[in-house]
Design a protein around this motif. Sequence first.
Motif, short mmCIF file in Angstrom:
data_model
loop_
_atom_site.label_atom_id
_atom_site.label_comp_id
_atom_site.label_asym_id
_atom_site.label_seq_id
_atom_site.Cartn_x
_atom_site.Cartn_y
_atom_site.Cartn_z
N ILE A 107 45.53 54.34 25.63
CA ILE A 107 46.24 53.54 26.53
C ILE A 107 46.15 53.84 27.69
N ALA A 110 43.84 51.02 29.89
CA ALA A 110 43.92 49.79 30.00
C ALA A 110 43.86 49.24 30.60
N LEU A 191 50.74 48.91 19.60
CA LEU A 191 51.36 49.88 19.95
C LEU A 191 50.17 49.96 21.34
N MET A 194 50.37 46.20 22.93
CA MET A 194 51.94 45.99 23.79
C MET A 194 50.92 46.16 24.88
N VAL A 195 50.50 47.39 25.17
CA VAL A 195 49.47 48.42 26.65
C VAL A 195 49.18 47.04 26.97
N TRP A 198 50.66 44.78 28.85
CA TRP A 198 51.32 44.76 30.39
C TRP A 198 50.33 44.97 31.20
N PRO B 101 57.63 51.75 19.31
CA PRO B 101 56.88 51.89 19.92
C PRO B 101 56.92 52.76 21.48
N VAL B 103 55.71 52.12 24.13
CA VAL B 103 55.59 51.12 25.57
C VAL B 103 56.91 50.27 25.36
N LEU B 187 49.53 60.93 27.91
CA LEU B 187 50.36 59.97 27.50
C LEU B 187 51.50 59.20 27.94
#
Lengths: 254, 251
Positions: A107, A110, A191, A194-195, A198, B101, B103, B187
């Motif tokens: 992630i 991104a 997830l 969604m990241v 951003w 999540p 996030v 993370l």
Amino acid sequence: MTLIRPLAYVIRDAGAIIVFVIVWQLVTVVFSVPAFLVPAPSAIAEALVANVGRVGAALGQTGAEAALGFVGGNLLGLALALIFARSRALERVGLPVAIALRSVPLIAIAPLLTIILGFGPTTIIVMAVLISFFPALVGGASGLRAPSAEALDLMRVLDAPERVRYARLRIPAALPFVFAAFKVTAPASVLAAMVAEWTAANSGLGYLIIDAGEQYRFPLMWAGIVTATMLAVAAFIAASVVERRVISWPVESA
Amino acid sequence: MRRRSVIETAVALVALVVVWEVVARLVGARFPVVPPPSEIAAATARSAYPIWLNLRLTLIEASIGLVAGSALGLLLAAAFVVWPRAEASLYNLVVTIHSIPLVAVAPILLIWFGVGITAPTIVAALACFFPMVVSATRGFRAASQSSLDLMRVLDAPSAQSFLRVRLPASLPFLIAALKIAAPAAVLGATVGEWLGTAGIGYLLFSSMANFQVALLWATMLIAASVAAIGYLAFAGVEHVLVDWHAHGSEA
């Protein structure tokens, strides 16, 4: 008969959720908790109803991106796992890398993907592909190697063609590993999408949550969070249900 | 055998860097978003001090999160094993919390705790918590029934049978969980910093926003390396432990 037990579980879980929501509502009302800390469920529901179009569109978008990424990542990962199963040399070099990358926080890339692939759905889908790819590859490769030496020898003695060895032995043996990966990556794709929203979108659930938060529209923000959570849970449940349908034989869980 | 695969992997990595350098130099003008490794190294050297300051913050958050999240997970798993009724009622709640999540959690925590070290640390702890609960519960259950029976026959207090039988039996499971949790903590901290003003997550976001491509690559590679080191460290512990386990038990 077989239906009664799961039904009882569903009722119990639903009951627990309802009790949880009622307690949440009471606590926020009785102690007049400010909305920026935790809005009351009724306020969240109100925001959800008032913005149903926007939340629905965001849900559709994030769901579609996550689903595309999930399918793409798994197809690629499983295809490569089949290639690995055929070539020991490739597997020896590739599998350690895949195992290491599976646990790296993908992630975190991104922003990099956004710069490389640009602002838009491509980046988001690729993010979800990457999240699904490595677990599928590692699970598939270890699963295809899972049959016992005796079973493989039996196939050899019976002179079974390669196709039959895969269809009857290796692929069924790999399925529990693959489904274990599915259950992780189905919610993880949500997830990931969604990241990526951003950095690479101004729509979708990930963006909605941030945007609503920045505008101090906390009930809307929580409506987005609840929706996203339900999407992730639904993805997990879907993977589990399909697993139970497909794997009808007893499996020793690793 | 093991040494050979390490060498192979190293050779593959070096080859990758060389090919990347050559290709990036050849087509560099058209793909400014993929700089050659030498440029990334130069950016790292140029910004070494700010990178280190941000990295240090992320490391602190990830470490505290790893310790706190794993400890909480371990405690809850122990509670599950000691009081099976707790598991029946709490396990689904744990799964539900896990499916929120990360996030989505990060912005809430940022509102609750403000910009600073708290929110990323909690996100990191949350990321470690779940793998530990699942693995440790399984590990505590992995103790052999005959050993547990023996403890019961000897009338050992349950705390002792937990420490002497269940905990050692669960060690491989705990290490496996830490192998997942260590990179997950990095993370989590990174995602938690995303909307903040410092740390590796912030550096990733700001270098993207400012189109500092080489710095972005450098930061990303550093974040990935830190996570990989966390994973490899526990994989090393596991390797030693499995050897010990294989030599130490005849059963």
